[in-house]
Design a protein around this motif. Structure first.
Motif, mmCIF file in Angstrom:
data_model
loop_
_atom_site.group_PDB
_atom_site.id
_atom_site.type_symbol
_atom_site.label_atom_id
_atom_site.label_comp_id
_atom_site.label_asym_id
_atom_site.label_seq_id
_atom_site.Cartn_x
_atom_site.Cartn_y
_atom_site.Cartn_z
ATOM 1 N N ASN A 144 0.835 -1.205 0.000
ATOM 2 C CA ASN A 144 0.000 0.000 0.000
ATOM 3 C C ASN A 144 0.869 1.255 0.000
ATOM 4 O O ASN A 144 1.964 1.272 0.571
ATOM 5 N N GLU A 145 0.363 2.295 -0.622
ATOM 6 C CA GLU A 145 1.116 3.553 -0.683
ATOM 7 C C GLU A 145 1.091 4.303 0.647
ATOM 8 O O GLU A 145 1.984 5.091 0.933
ATOM 9 N N LEU A 146 0.047 4.058 1.437
ATOM 10 C CA LEU A 146 -0.061 4.707 2.744
ATOM 11 C C LEU A 146 -0.466 3.659 3.774
ATOM 12 O O LEU A 146 -1.477 2.975 3.609
ATOM 13 N N GLY A 147 0.340 3.528 4.815
ATOM 14 C CA GLY A 147 0.048 2.534 5.843
ATOM 15 C C GLY A 147 0.090 3.134 7.232
ATOM 16 O O GLY A 147 0.923 3.998 7.527
ATOM 17 N N PHE A 148 -0.809 2.669 8.101
ATOM 18 C CA PHE A 148 -0.844 3.091 9.502
ATOM 19 C C PHE A 148 -0.481 1.899 10.387
ATOM 20 O O PHE A 148 -0.991 0.797 10.191
ATOM 21 N N GLY A 149 0.374 2.133 11.366
ATOM 22 C CA GLY A 149 0.696 1.145 12.382
ATOM 23 C C GLY A 149 0.335 1.733 13.738
ATOM 24 O O GLY A 149 0.958 2.716 14.168
ATOM 25 N N ILE A 150 -0.659 1.150 14.392
ATOM 26 C CA ILE A 150 -1.196 1.739 15.622
ATOM 27 C C ILE A 150 -1.143 0.707 16.750
ATOM 28 O O ILE A 150 -1.611 -0.426 16.586
ATOM 29 N N GLY A 151 -0.578 1.092 17.876
ATOM 30 C CA GLY A 151 -0.503 0.171 19.003
ATOM 31 C C GLY A 151 0.478 0.655 20.043
ATOM 32 O O GLY A 151 1.096 1.719 19.898
ATOM 33 N N PRO A 152 0.650 -0.111 21.124
ATOM 34 C CA PRO A 152 1.473 0.333 22.250
ATOM 35 C C PRO A 152 2.967 0.329 21.945
ATOM 36 O O PRO A 152 3.412 -0.210 20.917
ATOM 37 N N THR A 155 6.140 -2.546 20.169
ATOM 38 C CA THR A 155 5.599 -3.520 19.226
ATOM 39 C C THR A 155 6.281 -3.462 17.855
ATOM 40 O O THR A 155 5.890 -4.186 16.941
ATOM 41 N N GLY A 156 7.294 -2.618 17.701
ATOM 42 C CA GLY A 156 8.074 -2.591 16.471
ATOM 43 C C GLY A 156 7.496 -1.762 15.349
ATOM 44 O O GLY A 156 7.937 -1.865 14.202
ATOM 45 N N LYS A 157 6.530 -0.897 15.645
ATOM 46 C CA LYS A 157 5.877 -0.111 14.596
ATOM 47 C C LYS A 157 6.883 0.737 13.815
ATOM 48 O O LYS A 157 6.954 0.671 12.592
ATOM 49 N N THR A 158 7.645 1.545 14.537
ATOM 50 C CA THR A 158 8.597 2.451 13.891
ATOM 51 C C THR A 158 9.810 1.693 13.386
ATOM 52 O O THR A 158 10.298 1.930 12.271
ATOM 53 N N TYR A 159 10.300 0.764 14.170
ATOM 54 C CA TYR A 159 11.499 0.000 13.817
ATOM 55 C C TYR A 159 11.303 -0.715 12.485
ATOM 56 O O TYR A 159 12.148 -0.633 11.591
ATOM 57 N N LEU A 160 10.175 -1.387 12.329
ATOM 58 C CA LEU A 160 9.914 -2.117 11.093
ATOM 59 C C LEU A 160 9.682 -1.167 9.925
ATOM 60 O O LEU A 160 10.098 -1.448 8.792
ATOM 61 N N VAL A 316 4.323 -7.039 21.856
ATOM 62 C CA VAL A 316 5.491 -6.357 22.422
ATOM 63 C C VAL A 316 6.703 -7.274 22.313
ATOM 64 O O VAL A 316 6.665 -8.429 22.747
ATOM 65 N N VAL A 317 7.778 -6.771 21.709
ATOM 66 C CA VAL A 317 8.979 -7.576 21.521
ATOM 67 C C VAL A 317 10.151 -7.018 22.318
ATOM 68 O O VAL A 317 11.298 -7.365 22.066
ATOM 69 N N ARG A 318 9.865 -6.148 23.267
ATOM 70 C CA ARG A 318 10.895 -5.724 24.213
ATOM 71 C C ARG A 318 10.909 -6.723 25.361
ATOM 72 O O ARG A 318 10.538 -7.882 25.209
ATOM 73 N N HIS A 319 11.325 -6.301 26.532
ATOM 74 C CA HIS A 319 11.337 -7.175 27.706
ATOM 75 C C HIS A 319 9.906 -7.658 27.983
ATOM 76 O O HIS A 319 8.953 -6.882 27.877
ATOM 77 N N PRO A 320 9.727 -8.956 28.325
ATOM 78 C CA PRO A 320 8.377 -9.469 28.594
ATOM 79 C C PRO A 320 7.610 -8.657 29.631
ATOM 80 O O PRO A 320 6.380 -8.596 29.595
ATOM 81 N N LEU A 321 8.331 -8.010 30.546
ATOM 82 C CA LEU A 321 7.671 -7.210 31.573
ATOM 83 C C LEU A 321 6.931 -6.029 30.957
ATOM 84 O O LEU A 321 5.905 -5.589 31.485
ATOM 85 N N VAL A 322 7.434 -5.513 29.817
ATOM 86 C CA VAL A 322 6.769 -4.385 29.157
ATOM 87 C C VAL A 322 5.349 -4.770 28.750
ATOM 88 O O VAL A 322 4.402 -3.998 28.924
#
Length: 340
Positions: A144-152, A155-160, A316-322
């Motif tokens: 898609n030309e425009l995509g939204f990633g929404i969540g806590p 979860t890797g939204k920006t990283y990916l 969430v793919v950081r520390h499980p406690l997150v």
């Protein structure tokens, strides 16, 4: 198939062991991990028991079939000369229901989709989604030309999104990368910052620099920034521009106002891709100012060429406690909404 199941499990006998034999003992050592820590990790998550016998592993417990599947997948990673870390084990367990394929290809930029696998190749590393939601998100960004990633957070939204941007840049699908954020302080006033304009805005942009440095050598990143082929700038700097042949990321979009969001979305030019990421629970705008991310969700949900992907604490793919912290806050917020 990278192992042979010597005695398939019996449905009638939950204590029956599933015996697996692996051909390469050196890879088996890596599969087990130092002091069998990888096996212990799988045992803890799946509530199974794994016993090593030479080049064989015996898996016992109700989830022994799932344990065998995970072991097989991790062994296949090692055969492909990929490492097996605790995060890879978590990812494989999370992805157990993900054999749905990845949809149709959309040009050469989708070369990483092979047999349902999703890989993003960058200069420094190959990035793999670690949950089904992440896999769907990466697929949507290519399609898609425009995509939204929404969540806590976590979860890797920006990283990916940055990883996809770097990959598309390296393969020549876009000519430049543009990364932006609203320059909004997270609940505190920092006052006047010293230095020139770059010195003042860089603290807000640091997470974007961190992501870039994960995918490109430092000297190359600096040279590309110097040549304006990578731009990292506050949202306010986007007004009046047309962003053509670029991969554009707006991070922390929950802190963009409605007018800022409209301004940013209408910057999209020919040959460009745009990704908007945000967390609706972390709005730092002044009280009474509406988040542009919420408006965009409501207005663009049915627009062709726009994708929306949502993440939860399970992604969430950081520390499980997150993940547990996010779940606790979500429960408290839900309870407060019910009482209101």
């Amino acid at each position: 198939m990278t192992f042979s199941a010597l005695n398939p499990p019996s449905a009638e006998d939950p204590d029956h062991e599933l015996l697996m034999e692996f051909p390469d003992n050196r890879l088996l050592i890596d599969l087990c991990g130092e002091f069998d820590r990888n096996l212990a990790h799988i045992e803890q998550i799946l509530d199974v028991q794994i016993i090593r016998r030479g080049n064989q592993l015996a898996v016992m417990g109700e989830a022994r079939g799932e344990g065998a599947r995970v072991l097989n997948a991790l062994y296949a990673r090692l055969e492909a000369r990929k490492p097996v870390e605790p995060a890879d084990i978590d990812a494989e367990i999370r992805m157990r229901d993900s054999d749905k394929g990845t949809g149709s290809r959309d040009g050469d930029q989708l070369e990483m989709f092979k047999g349902g696998q999703v890989e993003i190749k960058t200069r420094k590393k190959t990035v793999e989604p670690r949950t089904q939601a992440q896999k769907d998100y990466v697929t949507a960004l290519y399609q898609n030309e425009l995509g939204f990633g929404i969540g806590p957070a976590g979860t890797g939204k920006t990283y990916l999104a940055v990883a996809v941007g770097v990959s598309m840049f390296l393969t020549g699908n876009v000519d430049r990368i543009i990364l932006s954020r609203p320059a909004v302080e997270a609940g505190e006033r920092l006052g006047f910052l010293p230095g020139d304009m770059k010195d003042k805005v860089d603290p807000y942009m640091q997470p974007l620099y961190d992501a870039l440095n994960d995918f490109l050598p430092g000297k190359q990143t600096a040279k590309l920034i110097e040549d304006k082929r990578i731009e990292i700038a506050p949202l306010a700097f986007m007004r009046g521009r047309t962003l053509s042949n670029a991969f554009v990321v707006l991070d922390e979009a929950q802190n963009a106002t409605t007018m800022q969001m409209k301004m940013f979305l209408t910057r999209l030019g020919e040959g460009s891709r745009m990704v908007i990421t945000g967390d609706r629970s972390q709005v730092d705008l002044p009280r009474g100012v509406k988040s542009g991310l919420r408006d965009a969700e409501a207005l663009l949900n049915d627009v062709k060429g726009v994708s929306f992907n949502y993440f939860t604490a399970k992604d969430v793919v950081r520390h499980p406690l997150v993940a547990r912290i996010i779940e606790a806050y979500d429960k408290a917020e839900l309870k407060a909404d019910k009482q209101a």
